[in-house]
Design a protein around this motif. Sequence first.
Motif, short mmCIF file in Angstrom:
data_model
loop_
_atom_site.label_atom_id
_atom_site.label_comp_id
_atom_site.label_asym_id
_atom_site.label_seq_id
_atom_site.Cartn_x
_atom_site.Cartn_y
_atom_site.Cartn_z
N ASP A 26 7.37 11.21 -5.31
CA ASP A 26 8.83 11.29 -5.24
C ASP A 26 9.30 10.45 -4.06
O ASP A 26 8.77 10.59 -2.95
CB ASP A 26 9.29 12.74 -5.03
N VAL A 27 10.31 9.61 -4.33
CA VAL A 27 10.85 8.75 -3.28
C VAL A 27 12.36 9.01 -3.20
O VAL A 27 13.02 9.21 -4.22
CB VAL A 27 10.56 7.26 -3.61
N LEU B 121 16.50 11.99 -5.25
CA LEU B 121 15.04 11.92 -5.34
C LEU B 121 14.65 11.36 -6.70
O LEU B 121 15.14 11.83 -7.73
CB LEU B 121 14.43 13.31 -5.15
N HIS B 122 13.77 10.38 -6.68
CA HIS B 122 13.28 9.79 -7.93
C HIS B 122 11.78 9.98 -7.99
O HIS B 122 11.07 9.60 -7.04
CB HIS B 122 13.62 8.31 -8.02
N ASN C 259 12.57 3.40 -10.97
CA ASN C 259 13.19 2.86 -9.76
C ASN C 259 12.78 3.73 -8.57
O ASN C 259 13.36 4.77 -8.34
CB ASN C 259 14.71 2.81 -9.90
N LEU C 260 11.78 3.26 -7.85
CA LEU C 260 11.29 4.03 -6.70
C LEU C 260 11.61 3.32 -5.40
O LEU C 260 10.84 3.34 -4.45
CB LEU C 260 9.79 4.27 -6.83
N THR C 261 12.78 2.67 -5.37
CA THR C 261 13.19 2.01 -4.14
C THR C 261 13.59 3.06 -3.11
O THR C 261 14.37 3.96 -3.42
CB THR C 261 14.41 1.09 -4.41
N GLY C 262 13.02 2.98 -1.92
CA GLY C 262 13.36 3.95 -0.88
C GLY C 262 12.31 3.94 0.20
O GLY C 262 11.17 3.53 -0.04
N THR C 263 12.69 4.42 1.36
CA THR C 263 11.81 4.29 2.52
C THR C 263 11.23 5.63 2.98
O THR C 263 10.58 5.70 4.02
CB THR C 263 12.58 3.63 3.69
N THR C 264 11.49 6.68 2.18
CA THR C 264 10.92 8.01 2.49
C THR C 264 10.37 8.62 1.21
O THR C 264 11.06 8.62 0.19
CB THR C 264 12.02 8.94 3.07
N GLY C 265 9.14 9.13 1.27
CA GLY C 265 8.60 9.75 0.06
C GLY C 265 7.31 10.50 0.31
O GLY C 265 6.71 10.42 1.39
#
Length: 238
Positions: free
Chosen positions: A35-36, A43-44, A63-69
């Motif tokens: 999950d990102v 949350l994706h 679409n898992l763009t993100g800087t926390t996961g």
Amino acid sequence: MCGIVGYTGRGQAAEFLLSGLAALEYRGYDSAGIDVMASDGELHGVKCAGRVATLVERCRTANLTGTTGIAHTRWATHGAPTDRNAHPHLDCDGRIAIVHNGIIENFEELRRSLRAEGHEFKSETDSEVIAHLFGDAWNGPAKGDMVGALRNTVARLEGSWAIAVICSDAPDQIVVTRCGSPLVVASTEDGAYAASDVIPLSSVTDHVVQLEDGDIALLEKDGGITVYDASGGEVTEP
Ligand code: GLU
């Protein structure tokens, strides 16, 4: 044994998380998931029974763009190894995601009381109670306090665990804890990391901190890590 990885920082989380899961494959598992958090807090996630390679393939079209996961390899103890039972698990609002290694011995009793309060469960796992308990703490006595909400949650658990949590309302933070299952954290100029062992971190740093049972660590996007021991005191030299 299976595994956990977490990352918050200036890089893309999915990149580290998927390579981290591959590095933990040797521990054995039957399912995997990730999950990102997107920049708007949503949350994706993608999760599936089977190999990390299958998860990686499915992530190509997500679409898992993100800087926390956070991400997980599961070795099923409660509930079959299915897509639905794979971790992460979410609270009712879909704003909290958790991954868990270990066994929650008192999950039946907890699930019964959470259901009576109106919580709906999506999996057959023991682990899902953690997401709902964290949700209750976050929306109640520990509002806005990731460490407090996790402390409040683990106070209700019996068994063994390594846990990592992200929450849409606390962007760029991950909170982790352990009791009987291993967990390490590390900080670099690119961010803060958590993992079940040092192997996923070996490409980013030589310096990792082994958490002790009962420690809770707050990881932040700038690489900051604060560790609190079981009595709530800050560990000065983790
Ligand atoms: N007991 C949990 C489950 O069955 C976690 C298993 C694990 O450690 O991966 O989902």
